[in-house]
Design a protein around this motif. Structure first.
Motif, PDB file in Angstrom:
ATOM      1  N   ASN A 157       0.761  -1.084   0.002  1.00 19.85           N
ATOM      2  CA  ASN A 157       0.153   0.051   0.070  1.00 19.85           C
ATOM      3  C   ASN A 157       0.908   1.156  -0.068  1.00 19.85           C
ATOM      4  O   ASN A 157       0.583   2.194  -0.738  1.00 19.85           O
ATOM      5  N   TRP A 158       1.853   1.398   0.723  1.00 17.99           N
ATOM      6  CA  TRP A 158       2.875   2.374   0.829  1.00 17.99           C
ATOM      7  C   TRP A 158       3.304   2.491  -0.745  1.00 17.99           C
ATOM      8  O   TRP A 158       3.265   3.809  -1.017  1.00 17.99           O
ATOM      9  N   TYR A 159       3.808   1.619  -1.210  1.00 22.08           N
ATOM     10  CA  TYR A 159       4.408   1.594  -2.367  1.00 22.08           C
ATOM     11  C   TYR A 159       3.353   2.336  -3.483  1.00 22.08           C
ATOM     12  O   TYR A 159       3.847   3.174  -4.215  1.00 22.08           O
ATOM     13  N   GLU A 160       2.062   1.592  -3.779  1.00 18.48           N
ATOM     14  CA  GLU A 160       1.290   1.874  -4.426  1.00 18.48           C
ATOM     15  C   GLU A 160       0.850   3.367  -4.242  1.00 18.48           C
ATOM     16  O   GLU A 160       0.734   4.119  -5.428  1.00 18.48           O
ATOM     17  N   VAL A 161       0.631   3.804  -3.073  1.00 15.91           N
ATOM     18  CA  VAL A 161       0.286   5.246  -2.935  1.00 15.91           C
ATOM     19  C   VAL A 161       1.404   6.341  -3.257  1.00 15.91           C
ATOM     20  O   VAL A 161       1.121   7.108  -3.888  1.00 15.91           O
TER      21      VAL A 161
END
Length: 165
Positions: A62-66
């Motif tokens: 999620n950190w990566y995607e955001v």
């Protein structure tokens, strides 16, 4: 092996620790794999530990995607900071405690593979240069990946060994 400093070292240590963890779990009978640890730890059994690892994989993804959209992810999670990790980890425990070991293990294996594929798609510079991506703040993306893969697997192996003594 010391803390990885290259893409190859990151892949090698993550896979080695992943294999050690899975091999150790596989060394127990199904009954023993599902047996609770002695009282005293929040993660009461192998399922809890793997649920914890899987959820941290999901948080990183999620950190990566955001972050890759140019936004600022909530690290470690919305409403939490590094000082409130015990509260976050309790929430993670609650999320997986009613699932079966096989289901959690499948989720863990899948999310591990997703991060390994992500690692493969990036260069050394992208993984290990601090501040390369704004969303990683003062860190390199690889530092986060080490935290959710090789280092976390080492922690999990030690916890399971302690719980199985």
């Amino acid at each position: 092996m010391p803390r990885p400093k290259t893409k190859e070292e990151l892949k090698e240590l993550s896979l080695a620790n992943y294999k050690k963890l899975n091999d150790f779990i596989d060394s127990f009978s199904t009954t023993e794999q599902n047996k609770d640890f002695p009282k005293g730890t929040m993660n009461r059994n192998i399922r809890d530990v793997l649920g914890h690892l899987h959820h941290w994989h999901l948080m990183f993804l999620n950190w990566y995607e955001v972050g890759m959209k140019g936004e600022s992810p909530h690290i470690p999670a919305k409403g939490y900071n590094w000082r409130t990790l015990p509260d976050l980890n309790k929430k993670i425990y609650e999320r997986y405690k009613n699932l079966g070991l096989d289901e959690v293990r499948e989720k863990f294996n899948t999310s591990h593979a997703e991060i390994m594929n992500l690692v493969a798609s990036h260069s050394n510079k992208e993984l290990f240069e601090r501040k390369y991506y704004g969303w990683t703040r003062n860190n390199a993306m690889g530092a986060y990946i080490i935290g959710v893969l090789s280092s976390h697997y080492d922690w999990a192996l030690k916890l399971i060994k302690k719980g199985k003594k």
